[in-house]
Design a protein around this motif. Structure first.
Motif, short mmCIF file in Angstrom:
data_model
loop_
_atom_site.label_atom_id
_atom_site.label_comp_id
_atom_site.label_asym_id
_atom_site.label_seq_id
_atom_site.Cartn_x
_atom_site.Cartn_y
_atom_site.Cartn_z
N ALA A 1 -14.48 -18.31 1.85
CA ALA A 1 -14.06 -18.65 0.48
C ALA A 1 -12.61 -18.24 0.26
CB ALA A 1 -14.97 -17.96 -0.52
N GLY A 2 -12.10 -18.59 -0.91
CA GLY A 2 -10.71 -18.29 -1.25
C GLY A 2 -10.48 -16.83 -1.54
N PRO A 3 -9.31 -16.51 -2.06
CA PRO A 3 -8.95 -15.10 -2.31
C PRO A 3 -9.78 -14.48 -3.43
CG PRO A 3 -7.29 -16.57 -3.20
CD PRO A 3 -8.21 -17.43 -2.42
N ILE A 4 -10.08 -13.19 -3.28
CA ILE A 4 -10.75 -12.43 -4.33
C ILE A 4 -10.02 -11.10 -4.49
CG2 ILE A 4 -13.04 -13.45 -3.96
CD1 ILE A 4 -13.81 -10.88 -2.44
N THR A 5 -10.03 -10.59 -5.70
CA THR A 5 -9.53 -9.23 -5.94
C THR A 5 -10.65 -8.26 -5.59
OG1 THR A 5 -10.24 -9.25 -8.25
CG2 THR A 5 -7.97 -9.96 -7.77
N VAL A 6 -10.28 -7.14 -4.99
CA VAL A 6 -11.27 -6.12 -4.62
C VAL A 6 -10.81 -4.76 -5.10
CG1 VAL A 6 -12.17 -7.37 -2.62
CG2 VAL A 6 -10.20 -5.86 -2.35
N ALA A 7 -11.75 -3.85 -5.21
CA ALA A 7 -11.42 -2.50 -5.68
C ALA A 7 -10.60 -1.77 -4.63
CB ALA A 7 -12.71 -1.74 -5.98
N PRO A 8 -9.50 -1.14 -5.02
CA PRO A 8 -8.69 -0.38 -4.06
C PRO A 8 -9.43 0.86 -3.57
CG PRO A 8 -7.49 -0.81 -6.11
CD PRO A 8 -8.92 -1.12 -6.37
N ASN A 9 -9.13 1.29 -2.36
CA ASN A 9 -9.64 2.56 -1.87
C ASN A 9 -8.47 3.42 -1.39
OD1 ASN A 9 -8.99 1.73 0.83
ND2 ASN A 9 -10.97 0.68 0.97
N LEU A 10 -8.78 4.65 -0.96
CA LEU A 10 -7.73 5.59 -0.59
C LEU A 10 -6.97 5.12 0.65
CD1 LEU A 10 -6.48 8.23 -1.55
CD2 LEU A 10 -8.10 9.46 -0.09
N GLU A 11 -7.65 4.44 1.55
CA GLU A 11 -6.95 3.92 2.73
C GLU A 11 -5.91 2.87 2.32
OE1 GLU A 11 -8.64 1.15 6.01
OE2 GLU A 11 -8.79 3.21 6.80
N ASP A 12 -6.24 2.04 1.34
CA ASP A 12 -5.26 1.09 0.81
C ASP A 12 -4.03 1.83 0.30
OD1 ASP A 12 -7.00 -1.08 1.27
OD2 ASP A 12 -7.91 -0.85 -0.71
N ALA A 13 -4.27 2.88 -0.48
CA ALA A 13 -3.15 3.66 -1.04
C ALA A 13 -2.28 4.24 0.07
CB ALA A 13 -3.68 4.77 -1.94
N PHE A 14 -2.92 4.77 1.12
CA PHE A 14 -2.19 5.34 2.24
C PHE A 14 -1.30 4.28 2.90
CE2 PHE A 14 -1.67 6.32 6.71
CZ PHE A 14 -1.32 7.65 6.72
N LEU A 15 -1.87 3.12 3.16
CA LEU A 15 -1.12 2.07 3.85
C LEU A 15 -0.02 1.48 2.98
CD1 LEU A 15 -4.11 0.26 5.62
CD2 LEU A 15 -2.39 1.74 6.68
N VAL A 16 -0.25 1.38 1.69
CA VAL A 16 0.79 0.86 0.80
C VAL A 16 1.95 1.84 0.70
CG1 VAL A 16 1.33 0.30 -1.62
CG2 VAL A 16 -0.73 -0.62 -0.55
N ILE A 17 1.63 3.14 0.59
CA ILE A 17 2.68 4.14 0.41
C ILE A 17 3.46 4.37 1.69
CG2 ILE A 17 3.06 6.62 0.00
CD1 ILE A 17 0.73 6.42 -2.05
N TYR A 18 2.77 4.42 2.82
CA TYR A 18 3.44 4.77 4.07
C TYR A 18 3.79 3.56 4.94
CZ TYR A 18 2.12 9.51 2.86
OH TYR A 18 1.97 10.71 2.20
N GLY A 19 3.34 2.38 4.52
CA GLY A 19 3.62 1.19 5.33
C GLY A 19 2.51 0.97 6.33
N GLY A 20 1.92 -0.22 6.29
CA GLY A 20 0.78 -0.48 7.17
C GLY A 20 1.05 -1.68 8.04
#
Length: 294
Positions: A275-294
């Motif tokens: 299916a197409g794109p969906i918004t999902v709940a962020p988790n701490l791993e997402d925060a880590f990768l966004v802040i430090y570059g993933g």
């Protein structure tokens, strides 16, 4: 309360920590940062294995350097690689640690039995540690940090080498201990911090980048984490965080600065993988990768 006040530290001429200010009260604090960001240096400062170049660290208003042994007697520490004697049994090793802490033999044996049970080593208490797996050795390391019932517990990569069952046991131990003491731990297993830490301290470029609860860190990304079908081209303001598998199909978990057009509101794994794109709940791993570059 343990207070870090404007602390800086250089090693080999390189600034590792700069103007760090933190307060630790009862509860679990997770240090989260990539390798080389200064987590271990901060832990060594908190244990007086290193000393600040400037600033101070105080326990209830008293400098820990001045307190000396009176402070160290209140600290339990598990380094990344702790020293032990392979020919010793866990019971003998913990008796040795208890003696170094000045604990009387009569009272310490009862405490040692309780700690061995807590970390699941009662049946192996009298076996030589040279026969132990890496996970069992790590449990001995956790036990030696706890044997004198410290007021402050500092754990550097405590879940390294533990299997999923042992990690659950460790999380339960930390939950039971954190009500009346300070627990500071670092780990690369982000899910461990997400489930046991009430506060997350993120270091970046030698400074405190974030100091917040896991919920608050995740909330800061609300509405910006999406899952899209594999092969979806990403715009310049979108970043691939990870790939996820649902029923043999791959979807991409991405961070997007702007709303993704046509995205449905959903939860990870609930949509058709194609299916197409969906918004999902962020988790701490997402925060880590966004802040430090993933």
């Amino acid at each position: 309360m343990l207070t870090v006040d404007n602390v800086s530290k250089k090693l080999s001429g390189k600034t590792i920590l700069h103007d760090i200010t933190l307060e630790f009260d009862h509860g679990v604090y997770g240090l989260l940062a990539p390798n080389g960001a200064g987590k271990t240096t901060l832990m060594k400062l908190l244990t007086t294995l290193l000393f600040p170049d400037s600033g101070s660290i105080r326990l209830d208003g008293e400098d820990i350097v001045v307190l000396g042994e009176r402070y160290r007697g209140q600290v339990g520490y598990l380094p990344q690689d702790f020293g032990y004697y392979p020919g010793y049994t866990p019971r003998r090793f913990l008796r040795y640690i208890a003696a170094l802490q000045g604990m009387p033999r009569r009272g310490s044996d009862e405490r040692i039995n309780a700690i061995l049970a807590m970390v699941g080593l009662s049946d192996a208490a009298d076996k030589r540690m040279r026969t132990f797996s890496g996970g069992m050795i790590q449990r001995v390391g956790i036990a030696q940090a706890l044997v004198h019932d410290p007021r402050i517990l500092i754990l550097d990569e405590p879940t390294a080498g533990l299997d999923p069952k042992e990690r659950v046991r460790f999380r339960n131990i930390i939950h039971s201990l954190a009500a009346d003491r300070i627990v500071i731990l670092s780990t690369h297993i982000v899910s461990d911090l997400e489930t046991i830490a009430g506060h997350i301290v993120m270091l970046r470029d030698g400074t405190v980048y974030a100091n917040a609860s896991p919920a608050d860190l995740c909330a800061s990304l609300e509405g910006r984490i999406y899952e899209v079908p594999a092969g979806t081209p990403l715009a310049e303001d979108q970043r691939l965080l990870s790939e996820v598998q649902y029923g043999g199909a791959t979807r991409l978990r991405i961070y997007s600065e702007r709303p993704v057009v046509g995205a449905a509101v959903g939860a990870a794994g609930t949509a058709d993988p194609a299916a197409g794109p969906i918004t999902v709940a962020p988790n701490l791993e997402d925060a880590f990768l966004v802040i430090y570059g993933g």
